[in-house]
Motif scaffolding. Structure first.
Motif, PDB file in Angstrom:
ATOM      1  N   ARG A 169      51.087  35.840  26.144  1.00  0.00           N
ATOM      2  CA  ARG A 169      50.909  36.152  27.837  1.00  0.00           C
ATOM      3  C   ARG A 169      51.272  37.440  27.973  1.00  0.00           C
ATOM      4  O   ARG A 169      51.421  38.658  27.275  1.00  0.00           O
ATOM      5  N   LEU A 170      50.002  37.990  28.949  1.00  0.00           N
ATOM      6  CA  LEU A 170      49.860  38.939  29.044  1.00  0.00           C
ATOM      7  C   LEU A 170      49.740  39.910  30.285  1.00  0.00           C
ATOM      8  O   LEU A 170      49.983  38.969  31.497  1.00  0.00           O
ATOM      9  N   ALA A 171      50.682  41.005  30.243  1.00  0.00           N
ATOM     10  CA  ALA A 171      50.582  41.747  31.636  1.00  0.00           C
ATOM     11  C   ALA A 171      50.405  42.870  31.342  1.00  0.00           C
ATOM     12  O   ALA A 171      49.923  43.944  30.384  1.00  0.00           O
ATOM     13  N   THR A 172      49.866  43.656  32.466  1.00  0.00           N
ATOM     14  CA  THR A 172      49.563  45.483  32.379  1.00  0.00           C
ATOM     15  C   THR A 172      49.215  45.911  34.277  1.00  0.00           C
ATOM     16  O   THR A 172      50.337  45.023  34.709  1.00  0.00           O
ATOM     17  N   GLY A 173      49.222  46.795  33.478  1.00  0.00           N
ATOM     18  CA  GLY A 173      49.750  47.796  34.937  1.00  0.00           C
ATOM     19  C   GLY A 173      48.287  47.040  36.416  1.00  0.00           C
ATOM     20  O   GLY A 173      47.720  46.972  36.415  1.00  0.00           O
ATOM     21  N   ALA A 174      49.102  47.583  37.506  1.00  0.00           N
ATOM     22  CA  ALA A 174      47.981  47.306  38.844  1.00  0.00           C
ATOM     23  C   ALA A 174      47.200  48.078  38.936  1.00  0.00           C
ATOM     24  O   ALA A 174      47.394  49.173  38.542  1.00  0.00           O
ATOM     25  N   GLY A 175      45.490  47.945  38.415  1.00  0.00           N
ATOM     26  CA  GLY A 175      44.898  49.228  39.178  1.00  0.00           C
ATOM     27  C   GLY A 175      44.220  48.704  38.000  1.00  0.00           C
ATOM     28  O   GLY A 175      43.596  49.932  37.008  1.00  0.00           O
ATOM     29  N   TYR A 176      44.988  48.691  36.713  1.00  0.00           N
ATOM     30  CA  TYR A 176      44.519  49.077  35.299  1.00  0.00           C
ATOM     31  C   TYR A 176      43.093  48.565  34.901  1.00  0.00           C
ATOM     32  O   TYR A 176      42.775  47.143  35.052  1.00  0.00           O
ATOM     33  N   ILE A 182      42.281  45.328  33.188  1.00  0.00           N
ATOM     34  CA  ILE A 182      42.579  44.053  33.229  1.00  0.00           C
ATOM     35  C   ILE A 182      40.795  43.765  32.674  1.00  0.00           C
ATOM     36  O   ILE A 182      40.762  42.968  32.612  1.00  0.00           O
ATOM     37  N   GLY A 183      40.544  45.326  32.774  1.00  0.00           N
ATOM     38  CA  GLY A 183      38.564  44.329  32.458  1.00  0.00           C
ATOM     39  C   GLY A 183      38.434  43.993  31.489  1.00  0.00           C
ATOM     40  O   GLY A 183      37.938  43.293  31.149  1.00  0.00           O
ATOM     41  N   TYR A 184      39.135  44.479  30.157  1.00  0.00           N
ATOM     42  CA  TYR A 184      38.621  44.880  28.832  1.00  0.00           C
ATOM     43  C   TYR A 184      39.551  43.565  28.554  1.00  0.00           C
ATOM     44  O   TYR A 184      38.609  42.789  27.562  1.00  0.00           O
ATOM     45  N   ALA A 185      40.731  42.262  28.997  1.00  0.00           N
ATOM     46  CA  ALA A 185      41.138  41.242  28.530  1.00  0.00           C
ATOM     47  C   ALA A 185      40.381  40.371  29.382  1.00  0.00           C
ATOM     48  O   ALA A 185      40.317  39.744  28.123  1.00  0.00           O
ATOM     49  N   PRO A 238      41.884  34.587  30.965  1.00  0.00           N
ATOM     50  CA  PRO A 238      41.878  34.508  32.363  1.00  0.00           C
ATOM     51  C   PRO A 238      42.114  35.092  33.169  1.00  0.00           C
ATOM     52  O   PRO A 238      43.157  35.538  33.065  1.00  0.00           O
ATOM     53  N   GLU A 239      41.640  35.921  34.371  1.00  0.00           N
ATOM     54  CA  GLU A 239      41.939  36.925  34.965  1.00  0.00           C
ATOM     55  C   GLU A 239      43.379  36.867  35.867  1.00  0.00           C
ATOM     56  O   GLU A 239      44.361  36.703  35.948  1.00  0.00           O
ATOM     57  N   LYS A 240      43.843  35.405  36.185  1.00  0.00           N
ATOM     58  CA  LYS A 240      44.486  34.472  36.716  1.00  0.00           C
ATOM     59  C   LYS A 240      45.647  34.724  36.086  1.00  0.00           C
ATOM     60  O   LYS A 240      47.058  34.270  36.607  1.00  0.00           O
ATOM     61  N   ASP A 241      45.445  34.284  34.912  1.00  0.00           N
ATOM     62  CA  ASP A 241      47.142  34.573  34.147  1.00  0.00           C
ATOM     63  C   ASP A 241      47.117  35.734  34.106  1.00  0.00           C
ATOM     64  O   ASP A 241      48.555  35.709  33.396  1.00  0.00           O
ATOM     65  N   ILE A 242      46.893  37.002  33.911  1.00  0.00           N
ATOM     66  CA  ILE A 242      47.446  38.084  33.818  1.00  0.00           C
ATOM     67  C   ILE A 242      48.509  38.507  34.866  1.00  0.00           C
ATOM     68  O   ILE A 242      47.851  37.984  35.663  1.00  0.00           O
ATOM     69  N   VAL A 243      50.015  39.191  34.470  1.00  0.00           N
ATOM     70  CA  VAL A 243      50.826  39.493  34.563  1.00  0.00           C
ATOM     71  C   VAL A 243      50.446  40.864  35.240  1.00  0.00           C
ATOM     72  O   VAL A 243      49.882  41.481  34.042  1.00  0.00           O
TER      73      VAL A 243
END
Length: 299
Positions: A167-174, A177-180, A186-191
């Protein structure tokens, strides 16, 4: 934000990079004056001469420790603001006035003249280079994960996160996101969380398995944690290429004279070692100093 962006999958006209954390209060500039900037139009042309006449440079910032933030005493500080204070003083501009905004609003705000310069350790990305002029980077940066103590899932890369269905999280605008997503997550699964502090809390509570951010922010935020740690820094891989990012100041494309004067000061500070002496106060290491240029990172 730093971005980093500090700087990350921030959709500035489709661009990727860094961080988002609003300053809750107006910060103080070099002169100690409070303030936010208006949106009055200003003449283009010789930006350096204009700012010298005004005596003030308005800095667009997005608060993130250690890139730019308000400290416990209420002072405006961080690696980018402290560097800005030194450089602009030498360019004949005595006062620095912060303008706080969301990270995703920095480039639009710069180009709509809400402020004169972006001072947020913003990552220099090709997509952004079409919109603004960048100084040469003051630092280079790798990624790191915040994970539970002992890293029980063995997460050391985005590919590990995908393979382990973590379960992956990162920051808004980080940009993370693109690297993951490039690694197959799946982008929709990123918290999406507010910042690295929220990421630490989410990992410690077990709400997520991993929070992705810059190596600097990850190692700084876990220092006092008894439940989480930062993984060893690593370079994300996109299309088979390792990503090593550099953060710099952004200027309007009409303000090349100002950017060039700023660059000349940065180069002198790199050669003398003064740049590192400023940045190491905020947790940067010698390995994060760089000879990369904006031209190289804009390709």
């Amino acid at each position: 934000m730093a971005r980093t962006p500090r700087r990350r999958d921030n959709r500035e006209s489709g661009s990727i990079r860094r961080r988002s954390l609003l300053l809750g209060t107006a910060a103080v500039g070099v002169s100690g004056a409070l303030g936010t900037a208006g949106c009055a139009r200003v003449a283009s042309g010789d930006a350096l001469a204009r700012l010298k006449t005004q005596g003030t440079v308005r800095l667009g910032i997005a608060g993130e420790v250690p890139y730019g933030y308000v400290d416990e005493q209420g002072a405006f500080t961080g690696e980018a603001p402290e560097l800005a204070k030194v450089v602009f003083k030498r360019l004949g501009i005595d006062r620095v006035q912060p303008v706080a905004t969301d990270f995703g609003s920095l480039i639009p705000g710069l180009n709509s003249q809400q402020f004169d310069v972006v001072s947020a350790g913003m990552y220099i990305k090709k997509e952004r280079c079409r919109q603004v002029l960048f100084s040469d980077p003051e630092y280079q940066m790798l990624d790191s994960f915040i994970v539970r103590k002992g890293n029980p899932l063995g997460l050391r890369s985005y590919e590990d996160v995908v393979a382990g269905k973590a379960r992956l999280a990162t920051g808004a605008g980080y940009a993370e996101i693109g690297y993951a997503v490039a690694a197959g997550y799946p982008e929709k699964d990123i918290v999406i969380l507010q910042d690295q502090v929220a990421g630490l809390n989410a990992v410690e509570s077990g709400r997520v398995d991993v929070f992705a951010g810059t190596a600097l922010t990850a190692r700084e935020v876990v220092k006092k944690s008894t439940k989480a740690e930062a993984t060893e820094a690593f370079a994300a891989v996109v299309d088979g290429e390792k990503q090593i990012d550099g953060g710099g100041f952004a200027f309007r494309r009409t303000d090349q004279d100002l950017r060039d004067a700023f660059n000349a000061e940065i180069l002198r500070m790199k050669k003398s070692g003064e740049l590192f002496r400023i940045l190491r106060r905020f947790g940067f290491t010698e390995s994060e100093m760089t000879t990369l240029t904006a031209e190289e990172l804009c390709r």
